[in-house]
Design a protein around this motif. Sequence first.
Motif, PDB file in Angstrom:
ATOM      1  N   LEU A 112       0.831  -1.205   0.000  1.00 58.57           N
ATOM      2  CA  LEU A 112       0.000   0.000   0.000  1.00 58.57           C
ATOM      3  C   LEU A 112       0.866   1.257   0.000  1.00 58.57           C
ATOM      4  CD1 LEU A 112      -2.748  -1.092   2.563  1.00 58.57           C
ATOM      5  CD2 LEU A 112      -3.034  -0.830   0.088  1.00 58.57           C
ATOM      6  N   ILE A 113       1.951   1.234   0.770  1.00 59.42           N
ATOM      7  CA  ILE A 113       2.867   2.381   0.794  1.00 59.42           C
ATOM      8  C   ILE A 113       3.499   2.580  -0.580  1.00 59.42           C
ATOM      9  CG2 ILE A 113       5.051   3.215   1.740  1.00 59.42           C
ATOM     10  CD1 ILE A 113       4.246   1.854   4.390  1.00 59.42           C
ATOM     11  N   GLU A 114       3.924   1.498  -1.202  1.00 62.62           N
ATOM     12  CA  GLU A 114       4.518   1.596  -2.540  1.00 62.62           C
ATOM     13  C   GLU A 114       3.529   2.183  -3.536  1.00 62.62           C
ATOM     14  OE1 GLU A 114       5.846  -2.255  -3.657  1.00 62.62           O
ATOM     15  OE2 GLU A 114       7.491  -2.311  -2.187  1.00 62.62           O
ATOM     16  N   GLY A 115       2.245   1.942  -3.309  1.00 62.39           N
ATOM     17  CA  GLY A 115       1.216   2.463  -4.203  1.00 62.39           C
ATOM     18  C   GLY A 115       0.750   3.867  -3.844  1.00 62.39           C
ATOM     19  N   GLY A 116       1.407   4.499  -2.877  1.00 57.13           N
ATOM     20  CA  GLY A 116       1.075   5.880  -2.541  1.00 57.13           C
ATOM     21  C   GLY A 116      -0.032   6.046  -1.529  1.00 57.13           C
ATOM     22  N   LEU A 117      -0.403   4.981  -0.827  1.00 52.63           N
ATOM     23  CA  LEU A 117      -1.448   5.060   0.190  1.00 52.63           C
ATOM     24  C   LEU A 117      -0.822   4.993   1.582  1.00 52.63           C
ATOM     25  CD1 LEU A 117      -4.121   2.751  -1.483  1.00 52.63           C
ATOM     26  CD2 LEU A 117      -3.808   5.222  -1.719  1.00 52.63           C
ATOM     27  N   ARG A 118      -1.624   5.278   2.610  1.00 54.25           N
ATOM     28  CA  ARG A 118      -1.114   5.339   3.979  1.00 54.25           C
ATOM     29  C   ARG A 118      -1.817   4.295   4.843  1.00 54.25           C
ATOM     30  NH1 ARG A 118      -1.999  11.068   6.100  1.00 54.25           N
ATOM     31  NH2 ARG A 118      -3.740  11.156   4.621  1.00 54.25           N
ATOM     32  N   PRO A 119      -1.173   3.146   5.069  1.00 56.32           N
ATOM     33  CA  PRO A 119      -1.831   2.065   5.806  1.00 56.32           C
ATOM     34  C   PRO A 119      -1.832   2.285   7.314  1.00 56.32           C
ATOM     35  CG  PRO A 119       0.380   1.403   5.206  1.00 56.32           C
ATOM     36  CD  PRO A 119       0.147   2.751   4.563  1.00 56.32           C
ATOM     37  N   VAL A 120      -2.898   1.846   7.940  1.00 53.03           N
ATOM     38  CA  VAL A 120      -3.029   1.844   9.400  1.00 53.03           C
ATOM     39  C   VAL A 120      -3.567   0.479   9.802  1.00 53.03           C
ATOM     40  CG1 VAL A 120      -4.220   2.832  11.396  1.00 53.03           C
ATOM     41  CG2 VAL A 120      -3.456   4.324   9.531  1.00 53.03           C
ATOM     42  N   GLY A 121      -2.894  -0.176  10.739  1.00 46.92           N
ATOM     43  CA  GLY A 121      -3.458  -1.378  11.322  1.00 46.92           C
ATOM     44  C   GLY A 121      -4.393  -0.972  12.438  1.00 46.92           C
ATOM     45  N   ALA A 122      -5.592  -1.536  12.460  1.00 47.54           N
ATOM     46  CA  ALA A 122      -6.563  -1.145  13.498  1.00 47.54           C
ATOM     47  C   ALA A 122      -7.428  -2.343  13.849  1.00 47.54           C
ATOM     48  CB  ALA A 122      -7.413   0.026  13.032  1.00 47.54           C
ATOM     49  N   ALA A 123      -6.833  -3.316  14.521  1.00 47.03           N
ATOM     50  CA  ALA A 123      -7.603  -4.465  14.960  1.00 47.03           C
ATOM     51  C   ALA A 123      -8.643  -4.011  15.983  1.00 47.03           C
ATOM     52  CB  ALA A 123      -6.674  -5.510  15.571  1.00 47.03           C
ATOM     53  N   LEU A 124      -9.708  -4.784  16.100  1.00 43.75           N
ATOM     54  CA  LEU A 124     -10.807  -4.356  16.973  1.00 43.75           C
ATOM     55  C   LEU A 124     -11.306  -5.513  17.808  1.00 43.75           C
ATOM     56  CD1 LEU A 124     -13.391  -5.554  15.201  1.00 43.75           C
ATOM     57  CD2 LEU A 124     -12.917  -3.519  13.841  1.00 43.75           C
ATOM     58  N   SER A 125     -11.915  -5.163  18.932  1.00 41.14           N
ATOM     59  CA  SER A 125     -12.481  -6.170  19.826  1.00 41.14           C
ATOM     60  C   SER A 125     -13.754  -5.618  20.451  1.00 41.14           C
ATOM     61  CB  SER A 125     -11.471  -6.530  20.927  1.00 41.14           C
ATOM     62  OG  SER A 125     -11.974  -7.554  21.763  1.00 41.14           O
ATOM     63  N   GLY A 126     -14.668  -6.529  20.762  1.00 39.72           N
ATOM     64  CA  GLY A 126     -15.940  -6.126  21.360  1.00 39.72           C
ATOM     65  C   GLY A 126     -17.114  -6.906  20.812  1.00 39.72           C
ATOM     66  N   GLY A 127     -16.873  -7.680  19.755  1.00 40.65           N
ATOM     67  CA  GLY A 127     -17.922  -8.507  19.193  1.00 40.65           C
ATOM     68  C   GLY A 127     -18.953  -7.718  18.411  1.00 40.65           C
ATOM     69  N   PRO A 128     -19.858  -8.427  17.731  1.00 33.80           N
ATOM     70  CA  PRO A 128     -20.902  -7.758  16.951  1.00 33.80           C
ATOM     71  C   PRO A 128     -21.759  -6.819  17.784  1.00 33.80           C
ATOM     72  CG  PRO A 128     -20.804 -10.092  16.414  1.00 33.80           C
ATOM     73  CD  PRO A 128     -19.909  -9.892  17.599  1.00 33.80           C
ATOM     74  N   TRP A 129     -21.993  -7.186  19.053  1.00 34.56           N
ATOM     75  CA  TRP A 129     -22.812  -6.334  19.935  1.00 34.56           C
ATOM     76  C   TRP A 129     -22.084  -5.026  20.232  1.00 34.56           C
ATOM     77  CZ3 TRP A 129     -21.454 -11.375  20.450  1.00 34.56           C
ATOM     78  CH2 TRP A 129     -20.293 -11.657  21.204  1.00 34.56           C
ATOM     79  N   GLY A 130     -20.744  -5.082  20.349  1.00 32.82           N
ATOM     80  CA  GLY A 130     -19.966  -3.857  20.543  1.00 32.82           C
ATOM     81  C   GLY A 130     -19.934  -3.005  19.290  1.00 32.82           C
ATOM     82  N   ALA A 131     -19.881  -3.666  18.133  1.00 34.74           N
ATOM     83  CA  ALA A 131     -19.911  -2.926  16.870  1.00 34.74           C
ATOM     84  C   ALA A 131     -21.244  -2.198  16.715  1.00 34.74           C
ATOM     85  CB  ALA A 131     -19.680  -3.876  15.695  1.00 34.74           C
ATOM     86  N   ASP A 132     -22.341  -2.871  17.046  1.00 38.40           N
ATOM     87  CA  ASP A 132     -23.661  -2.244  16.932  1.00 38.40           C
ATOM     88  C   ASP A 132     -23.806  -1.069  17.906  1.00 38.40           C
ATOM     89  OD1 ASP A 132     -24.352  -4.100  15.012  1.00 38.40           O
ATOM     90  OD2 ASP A 132     -25.472  -5.395  16.389  1.00 38.40           O
ATOM     91  N   ALA A 133     -23.265  -1.221  19.096  1.00 41.47           N
ATOM     92  CA  ALA A 133     -23.414  -0.187  20.122  1.00 41.47           C
ATOM     93  C   ALA A 133     -22.393   0.937  19.997  1.00 41.47           C
ATOM     94  CB  ALA A 133     -23.304  -0.824  21.510  1.00 41.47           C
ATOM     95  N   GLY A 134     -21.391   0.761  19.145  1.00 46.94           N
ATOM     96  CA  GLY A 134     -20.347   1.775  19.018  1.00 46.94           C
ATOM     97  C   GLY A 134     -19.395   1.786  20.198  1.00 46.94           C
ATOM     98  N   THR A 135     -19.162   0.615  20.794  1.00 43.54           N
ATOM     99  CA  THR A 135     -18.311   0.543  21.986  1.00 43.54           C
ATOM    100  C   THR A 135     -17.082  -0.337  21.756  1.00 43.54           C
ATOM    101  OG1 THR A 135     -19.652  -1.291  22.870  1.00 43.54           O
ATOM    102  CG2 THR A 135     -20.234   0.949  23.563  1.00 43.54           C
ATOM    103  N   LEU A 136     -16.649  -0.462  20.523  1.00 42.78           N
ATOM    104  CA  LEU A 136     -15.492  -1.294  20.214  1.00 42.78           C
ATOM    105  C   LEU A 136     -14.215  -0.739  20.841  1.00 42.78           C
ATOM    106  CD1 LEU A 136     -16.146  -1.952  16.417  1.00 42.78           C
ATOM    107  CD2 LEU A 136     -16.365  -3.619  18.281  1.00 42.78           C
ATOM    108  N   THR A 137     -13.274  -1.636  21.083  1.00 42.51           N
ATOM    109  CA  THR A 137     -11.917  -1.245  21.438  1.00 42.51           C
ATOM    110  C   THR A 137     -11.044  -1.408  20.201  1.00 42.51           C
ATOM    111  OG1 THR A 137     -12.093  -1.844  23.774  1.00 42.51           O
ATOM    112  CG2 THR A 137      -9.888  -1.824  22.823  1.00 42.51           C
ATOM    113  N   PHE A 138     -10.345  -0.347  19.829  1.00 44.65           N
ATOM    114  CA  PHE A 138      -9.451  -0.384  18.668  1.00 44.65           C
ATOM    115  C   PHE A 138      -7.999  -0.441  19.125  1.00 44.65           C
ATOM    116  CE2 PHE A 138     -13.235   1.434  16.692  1.00 44.65           C
ATOM    117  CZ  PHE A 138     -13.265   0.776  15.466  1.00 44.65           C
TER     118      PHE A 138
END
Length: 293
Positions: A112-138
């Motif tokens: 991605l860097i070679e192609g001129g983009l800016r990568p960010v790793g952003a793993a997440l935790s909290g499950g589907p219920w956390g995703a729905d509620a907007g309470t994920l941990t990044f």
Amino acid sequence: MVQQTYGVIGLGAMGAGIAINLARAGYDVAAYDPVEAACRKAADSGVRIVGDPGVVASESTAGLISVVRTAQQNEEVLTGPAGVLEKAPAGLPVIVASTIAPSVMRDLAGRLIEGGLRPVGAALSGGPWGADAGTLTFMVAGEPSTVAEVRPLFEAAGSKTVVVSERPEIAQAAKLSVQLIYGVNMMGVFEALRLGSAFGIDHGDLQDILCHSVADSWIARNWDHVREWWEGDGNGLDILLKDLRAVLSEADAASLSLPTTALSFDLMRAVWPAFGSSLPPQAGPAADPVAWA
């Protein structure tokens, strides 16, 4: 002020909640998923559905997040023909939120860097219920100015953001550490409930005890969610096995011994299906599993 557009690729158990919460926060959201039902659900909540990952990339101005399931799917949507790398405007922040091996993320970020983009790793935790509620941990890793630029996305979709490194792949290492604990703890709670069933203890009573003793854990307190996750249509157990396989592969490459993780992985893969992938009956103890080939 011109409305900013975030791109979301993948509207599954986690991506749908992220996209919907971004829309609720007032952003224009261009999203893609090959599953029509997932697209309809997101569209009903204000997400704008587009035709393919390349269109998502071309219309993204504030950043793009990939929430697909596997490393291969990330390769396809991010660096494949007519994908993000080909269609995104120069300098676009590209967030990889999938749980993949750090070595895979390192290679993907390099391209991605070679192609001129800016990568960010952003793993997440909290499950589907956390995703729905907007309470994920990044768990976030990337070049500091890029991370700062896309922080509004994390704030709209989560309640906790921890920056762990400037190297994008370290975010995935943090997530694999979380999945390691999740898997080992889940097997422990499962076996505790099985033992209790053998003596006629009500599952609810035993769970209450676990949550108010030295056995307390997120798994014990959210057992109903956990059980729904592995028994539902989302193949949650398969996802966890994928993640633990990545843990063991990376550990082997680093000459790192993780025997508890290895045993938990084997128990999930081989013994669990022999139990019917479910808890024992409430009325009494379940028979031991049959031998496997």
